[in-house]
Design an enzyme around this catalytic site. Sequence first.
Site, PDB file in Angstrom:
ATOM      1  N   CYS A   1       0.735  -1.227  -0.013  1.00  0.00           N
ATOM      2  CA  CYS A   1       0.019  -0.064  -0.002  1.00  0.00           C
ATOM      3  C   CYS A   1       0.840   1.263   0.151  1.00  0.00           C
ATOM      4  CB  CYS A   1      -1.047   0.027   1.225  1.00  0.00           C
ATOM      5  SG  CYS A   1      -1.899  -1.559   1.407  1.00  0.00           S
TER       6      CYS A   1
ATOM      7  N   HIS B   1      -2.913   8.305   5.950  1.00  0.00           N
ATOM      8  CA  HIS B   1      -3.089   6.653   5.219  1.00  0.00           C
ATOM      9  C   HIS B   1      -4.410   6.170   5.638  1.00  0.00           C
ATOM     10  CE1 HIS B   1      -1.968   2.846   3.382  1.00  0.00           C
ATOM     11  NE2 HIS B   1      -2.002   2.239   4.472  1.00  0.00           N
TER      12      HIS B   1
ATOM     13  N   GLU C   1      -1.546   5.384  13.441  1.00  0.00           N
ATOM     14  CA  GLU C   1      -1.298   6.442  12.784  1.00  0.00           C
ATOM     15  C   GLU C   1      -1.165   7.649  13.577  1.00  0.00           C
ATOM     16  OE1 GLU C   1      -1.699   8.458   8.264  1.00  0.00           O
ATOM     17  OE2 GLU C   1      -3.187   7.173   8.946  1.00  0.00           O
TER      18      GLU C   1
ATOM     19  N   LYS D   1      -9.918   7.759   1.407  1.00  0.00           N
ATOM     20  CA  LYS D   1     -10.160   6.311   1.440  1.00  0.00           C
ATOM     21  C   LYS D   1     -11.725   6.140   1.897  1.00  0.00           C
ATOM     22  CE  LYS D   1      -5.609   3.917   1.936  1.00  0.00           C
ATOM     23  NZ  LYS D   1      -4.673   5.042   1.990  1.00  0.00           N
TER      24      LYS D   1
ATOM     25  N   HIS E   1      -9.610   1.882  -0.861  1.00  0.00           N
ATOM     26  CA  HIS E   1      -8.205   1.610  -0.744  1.00  0.00           C
ATOM     27  C   HIS E   1      -7.878   1.115  -2.066  1.00  0.00           C
ATOM     28  CE1 HIS E   1      -4.519   1.008   0.482  1.00  0.00           C
ATOM     29  NE2 HIS E   1      -4.624   0.556   1.620  1.00  0.00           N
TER      30      HIS E   1
ATOM     31  N   PHE F   1       1.788  -3.322   4.077  1.00  0.00           N
ATOM     32  CA  PHE F   1       2.154  -4.711   4.612  1.00  0.00           C
ATOM     33  C   PHE F   1       3.428  -4.957   4.389  1.00  0.00           C
ATOM     34  CE2 PHE F   1      -2.185  -7.079   4.528  1.00  0.00           C
ATOM     35  CZ  PHE F   1      -2.623  -6.390   5.535  1.00  0.00           C
TER      36      PHE F   1
END
Length: 432
Positions: free
Chosen positions: A180, A324, A335, A356, A361, A420
């Site tokens: 991502c 994010h 975050e 998002k 996403h 990830f």
Amino acid sequence: MTQRVVITGIGWVTPLGYDIPTVWSSILAGRTAARPTTRFDASTFPTQFSAQVASDYDYRQYVTRAALHEGIGLNTAFALGAAAQAWRSAGLDDATIDRERLGIYLGSGEGSLDFDNYVASNIAGWDKDTRSINAPAWARAALERMTALREIEQEPNMPLSHLAMEFDVQGPAYNCLTACAASNQAIGEASEILRRNDADVMIVGGSHTMIHPFGVTGFNRLTALSRRNDSPATASRPFNRSRDGFVMGEGAGMLIIETLEHAQKRGAKPLAEIVGYGSTADAYRITDIQPEGQGAAKAMRHALAQARELAGVELNDVDYISAHGTGTKENDSIETLAVKSVFGEQARNIPMSSVKSMLGHLIAAAGAVELITGVLAIRDNMLPPTMNLDEPDPECDLDYVPNAARQAQVDVVLSNNFGFGGQNDAIVIKRF
């Protein structure tokens, strides 16, 4: 001499539309793209919805050399449409540029391979007696099925290769697969190529689709996807107490970045300047962020340190953070912790939102699309909202621009993306 790097063109293909004005107006209006999945039969899946690019999208409307791209998958088709928009936005259609000084850096992942047929091909080649793959039978079945589907090009660098053909790119060409965070990393690394004067112009960004049975199965097994099948439009709810996972999206975001010297020589008008980039690894777990957000905070600090060195940007100059903000339990709270770690008490005064909540996403394309929203925030002095934030999580106690866009002076934007494997990337852009 270290070169200054500016953004001169932007383009995207998203679940909310395929052009800058339409998508940006939809984002500011708080429209959400999540709908029941139609690309495959998702009725037996725990998650039965996604944010899909509409079926009427046709990359051939954007390219000039369509014959070169016959048989491409969605991943490449999205990249071509977004890149063509960015190319024209930058005024490069009629420009004379050195093609050996024109490069590409993409964050791009799995294409639109038909995994049902891929599995069927494997079964066709399985020898039950020896419990092994009969290679000739498997290869024959796979080739027949993939050729029939026109899905025979599945290498991750296929979008890059098709962009190179379309735009006659003969300079540096790179592709990264850092989940991502991929397109944010691609943009950051490309900016460093320009700073050291190894190219004049770079096509950068990301393209991705994982809306297929294999992709949805994987994320469902990780319990990363929302399962609000009764209300897809409100399923993506970053920073909300009741968030239960992200909404799978797809698409592409592309930018043209170039050295300021090159842009000025050809009379291009910069949309924004890239002044900071930071990249770190958590070295923690494959699917989880380090609990205190140490890696994320380090990436932000590195980006902000470079911004201070190159452009005199201080912490209190940051006007907006593009989060994010996936809508998973872990990401949003961690975050938030990382932002507090970097900015201290100032964190409470910096608006921070997640698009998002509307687009879903976009995985490897997320960073580029979200950086484009940062460019537009600077252009219009408008902050995009975080939608579906009606019950804030007590652990998420910053200003997330809830449920409605907001007018504000925006001169400096920090854009975060985390992937990830523990990949963290942050970029700082400023008004030129």
